[in-house]
Design an enzyme around this catalytic site. Structure first.
Site, PDB file in Angstrom:
ATOM      1  N   SER A   1      63.478  32.915  32.454  1.00  0.00           N
ATOM      2  CA  SER A   1      62.712  32.022  32.302  1.00  0.00           C
ATOM      3  C   SER A   1      63.091  30.737  32.456  1.00  0.00           C
ATOM      4  CB  SER A   1      61.651  32.165  31.140  1.00  0.00           C
ATOM      5  OG  SER A   1      61.202  33.518  31.064  1.00  0.00           O
TER       6      SER A   1
ATOM      7  N   SER B   1      66.019  26.805  30.294  1.00  0.00           N
ATOM      8  CA  SER B   1      65.906  28.139  30.856  1.00  0.00           C
ATOM      9  C   SER B   1      66.768  28.886  29.884  1.00  0.00           C
ATOM     10  CB  SER B   1      67.045  28.221  32.070  1.00  0.00           C
ATOM     11  OG  SER B   1      66.926  29.638  32.745  1.00  0.00           O
ATOM     12  N   ASP B   2      66.446  30.266  29.884  1.00  0.00           N
ATOM     13  CA  ASP B   2      66.857  31.128  28.780  1.00  0.00           C
ATOM     14  C   ASP B   2      67.035  32.705  29.652  1.00  0.00           C
ATOM     15  OD1 ASP B   2      67.625  31.816  26.096  1.00  0.00           O
ATOM     16  OD2 ASP B   2      66.550  33.258  26.339  1.00  0.00           O
ATOM     17  N   THR B   3      67.861  33.307  29.463  1.00  0.00           N
ATOM     18  CA  THR B   3      68.117  34.756  30.110  1.00  0.00           C
ATOM     19  C   THR B   3      68.430  35.704  29.187  1.00  0.00           C
ATOM     20  OG1 THR B   3      69.111  33.650  32.108  1.00  0.00           O
ATOM     21  CG2 THR B   3      69.434  35.955  31.783  1.00  0.00           C
TER      22      THR B   3
ATOM     23  N   LYS C   1      63.169  25.230  23.926  1.00  0.00           N
ATOM     24  CA  LYS C   1      64.116  24.290  24.414  1.00  0.00           C
ATOM     25  C   LYS C   1      63.655  23.050  24.851  1.00  0.00           C
ATOM     26  CE  LYS C   1      67.601  27.820  25.309  1.00  0.00           C
ATOM     27  NZ  LYS C   1      68.258  28.644  26.358  1.00  0.00           N
TER      28      LYS C   1
END
Length: 194
Positions: free
Chosen positions: A114, A77-79, A61
């Site tokens: 992250s 961010s990524d979850t 991203k």
């Protein structure tokens, strides 16, 4: 020195439309703008596991934002939710959401988030893990939650800050804000160092 003073002359951009991430970043006392990045979030399920999934997607991203200027700091961010050696991302419909919540019912799972911070000079990606234990959930409770809260924009088809978190979370080991989608304690430290 406070973070808001250190970043006073920086243009902070949160590359997310998540209301939870906006709320959490604002909670750090920072002024920022937001933008939406349209990227392909697929990944090789054989190559990436656990936090490696979110690290890969968060960095992807950050790299997708090509208009970065000298004073910009981009935050992406990524979850994901990890249970029974499987990654649960966002549910696309009611039945998928039901299947995800059924898998989480009565078990402990890990939530990995992250974050990538990027400027013209450097880039850093870091992760956090929180273990969440759910009580046994009845079908009635699961469907009530899905139909009332429509959790289709959330990893694992649930928001810990919503009704399901109030009634379903038995135990948590780690950051609550990480489960919401942004490990604010780590983000603060990384931005101070950045």
């Amino acid at each position: 020195m406070l973070l808001k003073d250190k970043l006073e002359n920086k243009n902070i951009i949160l590359a997310s439309q998540s209301p939870r991430r906006k709320e959490l970043l604002a909670g750090l006392g920072l002024e920022f703008s937001t933008l939406s990045l349209d990227i392909d979030e697929s990944f090789d399920r054989n190559q990436f596991k656990r936090e490696k999934i979110t690290e890969y997607l968060s960095a992807k991203k950050a790299k997708a934002y090509t208009e970065i200027k000298l004073n910009d700091i981009i935050i992406t961010s990524d979850t994901t939710v990890w249970v029974d050696d499987e990654s649960l991302e966002k549910a696309s419909n009611r039945e998928e959401a039901y299947e995800m919540l059924r898998k989480l019912s009565g078990k402990t799972h890990s939530v990995y988030t992250s974050v990538t911070i990027r400027s013209t000079e450097k880039e850093v990606t870091f992760s956090d893990e929180t273990q969440v234990t759910f009580a046994l959930l009845s079908d009635e409770e699961i469907y009530y939650y899905i139909d009332t809260y429509k959790p289709y924009d959330k990893a694992g088809a649930y928001g810990v800050q919503e009704w399901i978190g109030y009634i379903g979370v038995d135990n948590m080991n780690g950051s609550y804000f990480n489960v919401m989608g942004l490990p604010t304690h780590k983000l603060y430290k990384e931005l101070i160092r950045f």
